[in-house]
Design a protein around this motif. Structure first.
Motif, PDB file in Angstrom:
ATOM      1  N   THR A  12       0.853  -1.189   0.000  1.00 46.99           N
ATOM      2  CA  THR A  12       0.000   0.000   0.000  1.00 46.99           C
ATOM      3  C   THR A  12       0.887   1.237   0.000  1.00 46.99           C
ATOM      4  N   LEU A  43      -3.916  -5.923   0.726  1.00 48.44           N
ATOM      5  CA  LEU A  43      -4.173  -5.599   2.128  1.00 48.44           C
ATOM      6  C   LEU A  43      -3.763  -6.722   3.081  1.00 48.44           C
ATOM      7  N   PHE A  49      -1.656  -4.044   6.490  1.00 47.46           N
ATOM      8  CA  PHE A  49      -3.070  -4.032   6.873  1.00 47.46           C
ATOM      9  C   PHE A  49      -3.342  -3.599   8.319  1.00 47.46           C
ATOM     10  N   VAL A  52      -4.220   0.140   8.504  1.00 45.34           N
ATOM     11  CA  VAL A  52      -5.225   0.670   7.582  1.00 45.34           C
ATOM     12  C   VAL A  52      -6.590   0.662   8.265  1.00 45.34           C
ATOM     13  N   PHE A  57      -9.542   0.955   3.993  1.00 47.53           N
ATOM     14  CA  PHE A  57      -9.748  -0.393   3.464  1.00 47.53           C
ATOM     15  C   PHE A  57     -10.742  -0.358   2.315  1.00 47.53           C
ATOM     16  N   HIS A  77      -7.460  -9.506   1.698  1.00 49.00           N
ATOM     17  CA  HIS A  77      -7.220  -9.973   3.059  1.00 49.00           C
ATOM     18  C   HIS A  77      -8.104  -9.210   4.034  1.00 49.00           C
ATOM     19  N   ARG A  80      -8.515 -10.070  11.102  1.00 47.77           N
ATOM     20  CA  ARG A  80      -8.491  -9.141  12.230  1.00 47.77           C
ATOM     21  C   ARG A  80      -8.448  -9.971  13.515  1.00 47.77           C
TER      22      ARG A  80
END
Length: 289
Positions: A12, A43, A49, A52, A57, A77, A80
């Motif tokens: 990213t 991501l 990630f 973000v 996202f 992706h 979490r």
């Protein structure tokens, strides 16, 4: 037919002050879209990630699908620490048109096998008629996945495979020995495409290929052709770019500056390459991009 798939783990782009560089990310997506690789992994770890937020996202999923869909598979992706958060991201990505997903196991707090299965059950349900990959990265998540646990996860309706990072080829082979024949395995070790396929994988998820796709394409083509000399030559090129860029997102982004793709930076606490590293990245990118 033996597969030698390359899914590109895409960084990213952020501005130097840490704010999201959406146009820079779009430029990177467009560059990857021309790589010839089979798919994109967005991501994920390479995409930073954990740093973000949900709004970002959403914007990045929109951009990735706009630039990549129709040219390669797009795996989003959504992992979490909690199923609640992962399911929310699945819903957002599905609403934008995503059909393939990956989720890191729950992370930070130690989870039992039963808790991991319940997490993926909820994420699998949210995926609906899509496809879901289990992302196994115990060095970062703190939660290992044994072969027995992967068998349980493989029985969930939409779980079609796993992406495995920082585990040995023997551990990859142990997964292959117990999961169904159609269950897909990908290694996160950029240089191990040939060895991983020999261990039963379908391919590699490679961040370095986002900068220098050509040697990876050559290696995949040589593997499919069964050409030992071509494999040796392509492997040497892959080893060279991996040795200088590796899993270092800051060096990948230095590569994009060399290529004129984007002036991208990292948001997470990663060291910028020094002058010697920048020179090395410029050399290998010039030789292999």
């Amino acid at each position: 037919m033996t597969r030698y798939d390359i899914l590109t783990a895409i960084p990213t782009a952020f501005h130097r002050d840490g704010s999201l560089d959406l146009e820079g990310s779009r430029a990177i997506f467009r560059y990857v879209a021309g790589s010839g690789n089979e798919g994109a992994f967005v991501l994920g770890t390479t995409g930073e990630f954990p740093a973000v937020d949900v709004e970002e996202f959403t914007a990045l999923v929109d951009a990735a699908l706009a630039e990549l869909a129709g040219r390669m598979r797009v795996v989003v992706h959504v992992g979490r620490p909690s199923a609640f958060e992962a399911v929310r991201l699945v819903g957002i990505a599905r609403s934008r048109g995503a059909t393939e997903f990956a989720a890191l196991t729950p992370y930070y707090l130690r989870a039992s096998d039963d808790a991991v299965v319940e997490y993926f059950r909820q994420v699998s349900d949210a995926v609906g008629d899509g496809r879901l990959y289990v992302y196994i990265y115990p060095a970062r998540s703190g939660n290992p996945v044994s072969p027995d646990l992967l068998v349980r996860l493989a029985q969930l309706p939409n779980v079609v495979g796993a992406k495995v990072s920082e585990l040995s080829l023997d551990e990859l082979a142990a997964y292959r020995a117990v999961v169904p024949d159609g269950f897909e395995l990908y290694t996160g070790a950029d240089r191990d495409l040939i060895a991983a396929v020999e261990a039963g994988a379908q391919g590699v998820v490679s961040g370095v290929s986002s900068v220098t796709p050509k040697p990876f394409r050559a290696l995949a083509d040589a593997g499919r052709a069964g050409d030992p000399a071509a494999i040796t030559a392509a492997q040497a090129a892959v080893d060279e770019v991996v040795s200088w860029i590796g899993g270092d997102m800051a060096r990948m982004k230095e590569g994009y500056r060399v290529l004129g793709v984007a002036d991208a930076h990292c948001r997470m606490a990663l060291d910028e390459p020094d002058a010697a590293a920048r020179a090395a990245v410029a050399r290998v990118v010039g030789a292999h991009a």
